[in-house]
Structure formats: C-alpha cells, structure tokens
Write an enzyme that holds these catalytic residues in place. Structure first.
Site, short mmCIF file in Angstrom:
data_model
loop_
_atom_site.label_atom_id
_atom_site.label_comp_id
_atom_site.label_asym_id
_atom_site.label_seq_id
_atom_site.Cartn_x
_atom_site.Cartn_y
_atom_site.Cartn_z
N PHE A 152 -20.73 -10.19 15.16
CA PHE A 152 -20.17 -10.80 13.95
C PHE A 152 -19.00 -11.73 14.25
O PHE A 152 -18.06 -11.83 13.47
CB PHE A 152 -19.73 -9.73 12.93
CG PHE A 152 -20.85 -8.84 12.48
CD1 PHE A 152 -21.76 -9.27 11.54
CD2 PHE A 152 -21.00 -7.57 13.02
CE1 PHE A 152 -22.81 -8.45 11.14
CE2 PHE A 152 -22.04 -6.75 12.62
CZ PHE A 152 -22.94 -7.19 11.68
N GLU A 171 -9.32 0.54 -6.25
CA GLU A 171 -10.29 0.91 -5.22
C GLU A 171 -10.15 2.39 -4.85
O GLU A 171 -9.05 2.90 -4.70
CB GLU A 171 -10.09 0.06 -3.96
CG GLU A 171 -10.30 -1.42 -4.20
CD GLU A 171 -10.35 -2.23 -2.90
OE1 GLU A 171 -11.07 -3.23 -2.87
OE2 GLU A 171 -9.65 -1.86 -1.92
N GLU A 210 -6.21 1.60 -3.02
CA GLU A 210 -5.24 0.56 -3.34
C GLU A 210 -5.67 -0.10 -4.63
O GLU A 210 -6.81 0.08 -5.08
CB GLU A 210 -5.19 -0.49 -2.22
CG GLU A 210 -6.51 -1.22 -2.03
CD GLU A 210 -6.39 -2.54 -1.29
OE1 GLU A 210 -5.26 -3.05 -1.14
OE2 GLU A 210 -7.42 -3.07 -0.87
N LYS A 259 0.83 -1.22 0.00
CA LYS A 259 0.00 0.00 0.00
C LYS A 259 0.85 1.26 0.00
O LYS A 259 0.50 2.25 -0.63
CB LYS A 259 -0.96 -0.01 1.19
CG LYS A 259 -2.09 -1.01 1.03
CD LYS A 259 -3.22 -0.72 2.01
CE LYS A 259 -4.47 -1.46 1.66
NZ LYS A 259 -4.60 -2.80 2.14
N GLU A 301 -2.96 7.50 7.40
CA GLU A 301 -3.57 8.47 6.49
C GLU A 301 -4.81 9.05 7.14
O GLU A 301 -5.31 8.56 8.14
CB GLU A 301 -3.86 7.86 5.10
CG GLU A 301 -4.90 6.78 5.08
CD GLU A 301 -5.06 6.13 3.70
OE1 GLU A 301 -4.16 6.20 2.85
OE2 GLU A 301 -6.12 5.52 3.48
#
Ligand code: ADP
Ligand code: ADP
Ligand code: MG
Length: 668
Positions: free
Chosen positions: A348, A275, A288, A116, A200
């Site tokens: 989840f 993306e 990315e 990345k 970021e």
C-alpha cells in the site's frame, strides 16, 4: 443564508462541498496551492484564490492566507472539509474575530474533543464507556513500559492530536515498546506538530462503528445512525458501510444514546461523529469524536436521504434543525470504497503522478434500485501531487440489501479504469469478493488476516477461469477480424466452422473452440465441454471489455501486452495469451529465460525523504531487521531487510530526498 462560501480544502471533499453550496444558490471560492493550480476543485468553484506553495503548511494549513483570501473575495463563511484546518479551534476563533462564520461546531466543542487525552477524560466523566488505559501523556520508555505492564499487553500508543490513523503504534510486548513509542512520537510530531502520546489497551480484532450526530445552535441534537468502518489498513478506513452488520437494535440504541450524551456534554452544534471500537460480542468503547465532516459521510447520506453538507451550512447560518429524530429513517444498504493512489501489491505504498487515463463508472440510479455515486477530485490528465493524502475518489453504492450493494460495488469497480499511477481498485474488488466480508464476519484486523502476505490478486476459481477464457478468446477473435480487415481483405473474416485455439491463462494451458453463430460467439472449454455464449461490442484498444457471457453482463479491464493481454476482474489480475495449436508448438521450442539474481540493494519504494538510516557499513542484518525510515505523504515507513545479508555501501543519508527506485544501500 450565506451569499458566498470559501472552501478551505482540496480534492474530492472540496468538490463535494462545492456541489451542495452551488445547489443552494451560494457562490463558492476555492483556494489552491501551486501544485493544485489546475485541480478540479479550482475549476468547479465560481472563484479561486492561490494561497501559497505546494507544501500544506504554507497553503492549506495557513490560517492567515486563508483569512486573507476570505477578505479579498468577501466570503461570509468557510467550510473546512476534513483534515487540514477542520479541527483547529484557533482557526474558528480567528475567523470569528474577522466576522466570518466557520461552518462547523463552536470552538469550545472542538477544543474539548480535538485532543484524544482531553476527550477521553470528558467522555469518562459523561459516563460514556472508554477503553482501559492511562489518560495522560507519556514520553519516556520506562514510564511507558510500566503503564503497559499495568494495562497488560498488547497496548496501543496513540498521538493525542492524532488523526487519519497516523501517529499510532501497537506494542505486543515490552521488547517492542521503545521502537513503537519512538515511531509514534516522531510521526505525531511530523504530522500534527505535537508529539504527546498516550497508551491504552489494544482491543484485539474489534470492529470500528461510529455514530453520526447533527446538532444546531439551539440545543437540538439528533443522530443519523451508525456506519461501520472496520475494513482498514494502517488504522485507516478504506471501505465503510451503513448500517453495520454487527448491531442489533438494542446495541444501536445504546450507542446512539451515548453519542448524544457526549455531544450534549459539549453543546455540539454541527455535523460530528462519535467513534467507538466494538467487540464481536457487541461491547463498545468510545475512541474519539471527530468534530467535522467525515470522509465516509456519503453512506449515511444515502441510507437516510440527508445532505449533511447542507445541514452543516444551514446550522452554521443559524437555522434550527428541520429534521427531528423521528424523521430519520435508514433505508437499504450503502457501501463506500475509497479509491487511493497506492500500490496494494507493494504494501500500500502511496503513489503519485499523472492520471493518463481516468474512466470512473457512471453515476445514477439503475432500474434495479441501485444508486452509484462518485465523489471525485480529479480528471483525466490531472496530477496526483505528492504533497497531500493520496485519495483519488470515493465510489459509493446504495441498494435494497447488503448482498445487492456488494454486488453493485464489485460490478462498478470492474468498470473503474485508471492508468498512469498505482491504485487500489483490484484490492477493493478482492475485498468485495471475500467470503468473510460477504458474510459480515469482519474486524479491523480483516485485511491483515485475509491478505496476510503481499496482495497478489485474487486466484481464479472455476467460474472466473471460464469467463476469462471466454473473454480472451472473444478478444483475440475480434483482433484477428480487425487484422484481416486492415490487411486488405474486403469482407470481414468470419468464423465459418469451428476454430481451435489454445489459451494460456495465468500460466495454465486450456484448449478452446470458437464458433460464431446467430446468438454470438460460442466459446467451448474443451476439457469441461462447457459452452459460453459471448456478446460484446468491444473494439481493440478499449481499456474495459464489456459484454454478456450467457446473458450475464460483465466488465473486464484489459491491457495489451506484447504477447497477449492482462485481464483484471473481481480482484484477479492474470495474463492471457491466445494461440493456434501450431503457434503453441513452436513456442515450446524457445528456451525459458533464466531467473535473475536476488536483489542486491535496497531501493526507495516511493518518492520520499530519508528520516534515518538504521544500519552502518559492513553490518550484518537479519531478514526483517529495520534498515531505514522514509517519510512520504506524511507517513513514516520502516524499510526492512528481505533476507539475511551484509550492508556493503550506504548510498543515502538522513535528510536526502529520494526519487522512486533510488538506491538507498547495497548488500554483499
Ligand atoms: P475519517 O475518520 O473521516 O474517515 P480519517 O481519520 O481517515 O477520516 O482522516 C480524514 C482525513 O483527515 C485524512 O485525510 C487525514 O489525513 C486527515 N486528518 C485527520 N485528522 C487530522 C489532523 N489532526 N491533522 C491533519 N490531518 C488530519
Ligand atoms: P484517528 O484519529 O487516527 O482516526 P482513532 O482513535 O479513531 O484514530 O483510531 C483509528 C483506528 O485505530 C480505529 O478505527 C481502530 O481500528 C484502531 N484503534 C484505535 N484505538 C484502538 C484500540 N484501543 N484498540 C484497537 N484498535 C484501536
Ligand atoms: Mg478516528
């Protein structure tokens, strides 16, 4: 063209690649670990090779074992699927050294995009818009805090080698920086064997929109439009669609142009995905590039009518792209739901075990122009192992418009019946019924904002209430018919006159009246004087009730409980109990059960490994404090205190492997 392809993957994606290869007349080889000896992908392939023990590191991630399997079976190409070795340039190089073709882009493109940090540098050099941040690895808290202050909170700490939403943490303030940095690095090290992370700007409430690219080895590069994947939990997509409800034609063009520019910069030559995160104002920033087939590729296949796996195979075999940009047309709307073995009612948490019952919806095209596609990697009686990603299947629908596609997805989910493990089908159905989703008003924060506390199932509105009352009444009627037949009465019992019942639905009481007539069973909700006519062939014991209510076809999942049923439909999950008025009066005389004590221990919510225990004996903790970190299915999960209490007795230590529900610590 290749004669034999080895598929270096498992689960649904291995099955999906197998299907296209066989359709093209190419022989297939499956590889499998010990846990997968009886898996579907092994059964489907022409040949199968056992490549090692269950942990992925010793099987699906072992280049040597896979290359050995290629040599043994004389496969001339390898399709890596997604995950595992799909983005390892060294794997592509190792195959090339043996004269085996890697069905994916050239290794230089993979290297450039695989990291990345590196890909962000490249994108920014190619004038692709990127998220503000520090393009370099960060390892200590002080440095991280300094960078974050410069960018401005909130910031996102991301694993440079990351994928699948792993190794990613948000820090909203300096106070959260240390834990976020440490967790992101630990998760990155464990999932990718590389703990480099960067920072970021965290874009609040953005949308995730990506562009599908296809390039050949002769410099032709085209795009196949966008997919929107904003419905995510833990930064991982669960519902995707094409096209995106956000984009206008100008933005779509601009994104596609940038994606092609980036692909060109690295001589991209396979299927790949660029993306972006996009603001609600349609500003967009590069995230990315995934140099592989994407999990959600079927939605693009359905709107464009292209088989992306076929394209990848043809390109790898040296063919030039038969498709020109002008040939690519997007028609209608496609939606994919990822069916996961995870429990939406418990945060989840991943689940594993045997699929006691597995009844997916039927595939195919209906008269109304709706296509249902199922990419599945399992079968009834099969196992979902703990070692890999808990994806069971992908349910994909295509229709003329977004509203019709949503309705088709909701209807298909209602019929999808799974028993034996936890799954997210009701949750997906709840998403389909959500107003904001229906209006396209979504963001990557959708699940957190629409389902802020624990998912408890959709609450009943009047329409759902009436339908479920009718279904409960009709089922009870069918069961009592059956009882009478079994008890030796020769003629099946029919309702001659009107019969009265009381239905307790989701703990509320509703009087109903049942009347059998020529059209079906009429169920009258007395208080509302609303009559529904029910027709169904349901027989006791069937897990899905299907029938017509006032001529509308519906499916309701049914579980028999000791005193009634559990009904599941459109994300609602309620109990129903049908009684005569007399039975109800008697039931009122039974004293209610007393509620149990508050929980006095912390239990392991899934089978997993204790990474760390964050408290000591006798320590006072506040609700929300971190107590322990458990790793399962490649995720690190922080377990927190549900209330203020004192730790009394530690029962587990770092390194312990715990079963589901094992006690980790007790509280005073
Ligand atoms: P997509 O972007 O195609 O939806 P995801 O990002 O959800 O895919 O990841 C796809 C799959 O690949 C997941 O099963 C994920 O765990 C796995 N994965 C992605 N990148 C890596 C990686 N670098 N190493 C290991 N597994 C990965
Ligand atoms: P992965 O390799 O795990 O797929 P991505 O960089 O593609 O990682 O990010 C995964 C998801 O995390 C995105 O779809 C988005 O929802 C979220 N995300 C990533 N970076 C940012 C960011 N800077 N701001 C907001 N959300 C982000
Ligand atoms: Mg991604």
């Amino acid at each position: 063209m290749f004669k034999k392809i080895l598929i270096a993957n498992r689960g649904e994606i291995a099955c999906r690649i197998n299907r296209t290869a066989q359709r093209l007349g190419i022989a297939t080889v499956a590889v499998y670990s010990t846990a997968d000896a009886r898996a579907l992908h092994v059964r489907m392939a022409d040949e199968a090779v056992h490549i090692g023990p269950s942990p992925a590191a010793q099987s699906y991630l072992s280049m040597e074992r896979i290359i050995e399997a290629c040599k043994r079976t004389q496969a001339d190409a390898v399709h890596p699927g997604y995950g595992f070795l799909s983005e390892q340039a060294s794997f592509a190089n190792a195959l090339a050294a043996e004269g085996i073709v890697f069905i994916g882009p050239n290794p230089r493109a993979m290297e450039a995009m695989g990291d990345k940090i590196e890909s962000k540098k490249l994108a920014s050099a190619a004038n692709v818009s990127t998220v503000a941040g520090h393009i370099g690895s960060v390892s200590n808290g002080a440095e991280a805090a300094r960078i974050a202050k410069q960018i401005g909170y909130p910031v996102m700490i991301k694993a440079s080698a990351g994928g699948g939403g792993k190794g990613m943490r948000i820090a909203y303030s300096a106070a959260e920086m240390d834990e976020a940095l440490e967790r992101a690095r630990a998760e990155a090290a464990s999932a990718f064997g590389d703990d480099r992370v960067f920072i970021e700007k965290y874009i609040v409430n953005p949308r995730h929109i990506e562009i599908q690219i296809l390039g050949d080895k002769r410099g032709n590069i085209i795009h196949l439009g966008e997919r929107e994947c904003s419905i995510q939990r833990r930064n991982q997509k669960i519902v995707e669609e094409a096209p995106s409800p956000l984009l206008d034609e100008a933005t779509r063009q601009a994104m596609c142009e940038q994606a092609i520019k980036l692909a060109r910069a690295v001589n991209y030559d396979s299927a790949g995905t660029v993306e972006f995160v996009a603001g609600q104002d349609r500003s967009f920033y590069f995230l990315e590039m995934n140099t592989r087939l994407q999990v959600e590729h079927p939605v693009t296949e359905l709107v464009t009518g292209t088989d992306l796996v076929e394209q990848m195979i043809r390109i790898a075999a040296g063919e030039s792209l038969a498709l020109k940009q002008g040939d690519v047309q997007s028609k209608g709307w496609a939606i994919e739901s990822r069916i996961y073995a995870e429990d939406p009612f418990r945060g989840f948490m991943p689940s594993s075990g045997r699929l006691k019952t597995y009844r997916p919806p039927k595939e195919g095209q209906s008269a109304r122009g709706v296509t249902v596609r199922l990419d599945s990697g399992v079968y009834e009686g099969g196992e979902i192992p703990v070692y890999y990603d808990p994806i069971i299947a992908k349910l994909v629908v295509h229709a003329g418009s977004r509203p019709v596609a949503i309705e088709a997805m909701a209807a298909a989910l209602d019929t999808f019946y799974i028993d034996g493990i936890r799954h997210n089908i009701q949750f997906l159905a709840a998403v389909m019924g959500n107003k904001n989703w229906r209006s396209g008003n979504i963001s990557t924060g959708f699940i957190e904002s629409e389902f802020p506390s624990r998912f408890m199932g959709v609450s009943l509105d009047r329409d759902l209430e009436l339908k479920l009352l009718a279904v409960a009444g009709a089922m009870d009627h069918r069961e009592s018919e059956r009882r009478h037949r079994v008890s030796g009465q020769l003629t099946p019992r029919r309702i001659k006159a009107t019969e009265r019942r009381v239905v307790k639905l989701a703990n509320k009481i509703y009087p109903i009246e049942l009347t059998q007539n020529a059209n079906g069973l009429s169920v009258v909700h007395k208080a509302l004087n609303n009559a529904l006519v029910v027709r169904s062939k349901w027989a006791p014991g069937q897990p899905v009730w299907q029938g017509e209510i006032n001529d509308e076809f519906i499916s309701v999942q049914v579980e028999r409980l000791p005193h009634g049923y559990r009904l599941e439909h459109r994300g609602a999950s309620v109990t129903a109990n049908v009684q005569s008025e007399r039975q109800l009066q008697l039931a009122r005389l039974v004293p209610p059960k007393t509620v149990g004590k508050l929980c006095h221990d912390l239990r392991c919510p899934m089978p997993g490994l204790v990474v760390s225990i964050l408290v000591t004996d006798g320590q006072d903790v506040k609700a929300g404090d971190s107590l322990a970190v458990i790793e399962a299915m490649k995720m690190q999960n922080v377990l927190r205190a549900e209330r203020d209490c004192r730790v009394k007795n530690l029962r587990a230590a770092p390194g312990d492997t715990l079963a589901f529900d094992a006690v980790i610590m007790e509280f005073e």
